[in-house]
Design an enzyme around this catalytic site. Structure first.
Site, PDB file in Angstrom:
ATOM      1  N   HIS A  39       0.848  -1.193   0.000  1.00 37.96           N
ATOM      2  CA  HIS A  39       0.000   0.000   0.000  1.00 37.96           C
ATOM      3  C   HIS A  39       0.885   1.245   0.000  1.00 37.96           C
ATOM      4  CE1 HIS A  39      -3.565   2.413   0.779  1.00 37.96           C
ATOM      5  NE2 HIS A  39      -2.902   3.031   1.734  1.00 37.96           N
TER       6      HIS A  39
ATOM      7  N   ASP B 223      -6.769  -2.543   4.134  1.00 40.18           N
ATOM      8  CA  ASP B 223      -5.460  -1.990   4.489  1.00 40.18           C
ATOM      9  C   ASP B 223      -5.201  -2.000   5.996  1.00 40.18           C
ATOM     10  OD1 ASP B 223      -5.050  -1.428   1.778  1.00 40.18           O
ATOM     11  OD2 ASP B 223      -5.949   0.557   1.945  1.00 40.18           O
TER      12      ASP B 223
END
Length: 303
Positions: A94, A130
Site C-alpha cells: 500500500h 489496508d
C-alpha cells in the site's frame, strides 16, 4: 510484479513465482510474465459476483500449487470468504505509511496534511481494508515542491525495493531458525507460570519455581539430525512409536530425549499446522504442571 519476478531469480531468493494472474486480460504484466516463461491466467470480473470471480482466480492459484498470493496492483476488493481462506498467506503493498491514509489518494493526503515523509507498507491482507499485520515499511521524504504525481513516482521506486525484500523474508520464515524459535518461545510463555531456561545447549521451557519441570525444548538440528523441531512429552514409547509410524514427515524420535518418550515435531517443512504445535505445547505443559494449575483443564478434558 516485475520487481518481484526478477528478484525471485536471485540466488538468495526464498520464493519462486508459479503464476501471474489478472482480472484484466490486457494487463502488460501478463505479457511480461509469459515472455519470462511464467504461467499466466486472466479472467475479467465484469458482470460477475465478487465471490464468483474470486473463486475462479483462486482455482487458478491452487492449480499452480501456489502457497501464497502476493497482490501487486490488483485493484479489487476481495470477498471476505476468499480472504479468510488465505488468512496469513496473502500479502499486499500500500502506498502510505499505514495506519496512515488507508484507501486511495494517499500521496495527495500526505502532502495536504503537511507530512515530512510518505512511503509504502507491505501487510497481510485482512477483511478490513489496508488493516492487516504490517510486515515492513519504507520511508520517502516529501520535497517542498512535490505534487501527488512526483511523490508517487519516487514511492513507486521505493516499493520495488521493499516488496521483494519482504516477500523473500516472509516466504523464508518457515525455514528460519530464529523465527521458528521466537514463535515457539511466544507460544510456550503464554502458558501459565512458565519460564525459559537453556538445557544442554537448547532453549527449553519449564514450569516456574524450584521444582519446575521441563515440558518443551527447541532443537535446531542437534545431534546430527536435519530437523528444526519442537520436542514435547508423549504418553510413553507406545504413543511415540505410533506417532512416528503414522506420520514420519511430521514426527521423529529425537536423539537422547526419545529414550524418555519425548517426540520431535518437525518445524522446517512446508505446511506446518500451528494448531498442532499449540496442542503439543499445551498437552506437554499439562503433563508436568502442578495440579493447582491443571485441575480446571483436567475437568474440561473429561467433557
Amino acid at each position: 510484479m516485475a520487481a518481484l519476478l526478477y528478484a525471485s531469480r536471485l540466488p538468495s531468493s526464498s520464493y519462486e513465482i508459479v503464476l501471474v494472474a489478472s482480472n484484466q486480460p490486457s494487463a502488460e504484466g501478463l505479457v511480461l510474465a509469459a515472455g519470462e516463461g511464467i504461467g499466466t491466467f486472466a479472467h475479467s470480473h465484469k458482470g460477475m459476483a465478487r465471490a464468483d470471480h474470486d473463486a475462479i482466480m483462486e482455482k487458478a492459484a491452487l492449480a499452480a500449487d501456489a502457497d501464497y498470493i502476493i497482490l501487486a496492483g490488483y485493484m479489487r476488493i476481495l470477498s471476505e470468504e476468499f480472504v479468510e481462506r488465505w488468512q496469513g498467506k496473502m500479502l499486499n503493498i500500500h502506498p502510505s505509511l499505514l495506519p496512515k491514509y488507508r484507501g486511495l489518494d494517499t500521496h495527495q493526503r500526505a502532502i495536504a496534511a503537511g507530512d515530512n515523509v510518505a512511503g509504502a507498507t507491505v501487510h497481510l491482507v485482512s477483511s478490513e481494508l489496508d488493516a492487516g499485520e504490517i510486515l515492513g515499511q519504507i520511508e520517502v521524504n516529501i520535497q517542498p515542491d512535490d505534487t501527488a504525481a512526483s511523490l508517487a513516482e519516487r514511492v513507486r521506486i521505493a516499493e520495488h525495493q521493499l516488496y521483494p525484500h519482504i516477500v523473500n523474508e516472509f516466504a523464508g520464515r518457515p525455514y528460519d531458525p530464529a523465527w521458528l524459535l521466537e514463535t515457539i518461545r511466544t507460544l510456550a510463555l503464554e502458558l501459565p507460570e512458565t519460564e525459559e531456561r537453556e538445557s544442554h545447549g537448547s532453549a527449553g521451557w519449564r514450569t516456574s519455581g524450584k521444582s519446575g519441570k521441563y515440558f518443551a525444548y527447541f532443537s535446531d538440528r542437534h545431534h546430527g539430525q536435519p530437523h528444526i523441531a519442537l520436542l514435547a512429552k508423549t504418553g510413553g514409547q507406545d504413543e511415540l512409536s505410533a506417532l512416528i509410524e503414522r506420520d514420519p514427515e511430521v514426527f521423529f524420535r529425537p536423539a537422547f530425549y526419545g529414550a524418555s518418550g519425548w517426540v520431535g515435531l518437525i518445524l522446517n517443512r512446508p505446511g506446518v499446522d500451528w494448531e498442532q504445535v499449540v496442542y503439543w505445547l499445551q498437552r506437554s505443559w499439562q503433563s508436568v504442571a502442578p495440579k493447582k494449575l491443571t485441575k480446571l483443564l483436567d475437568a474440561a478434558d473429561e467433557f
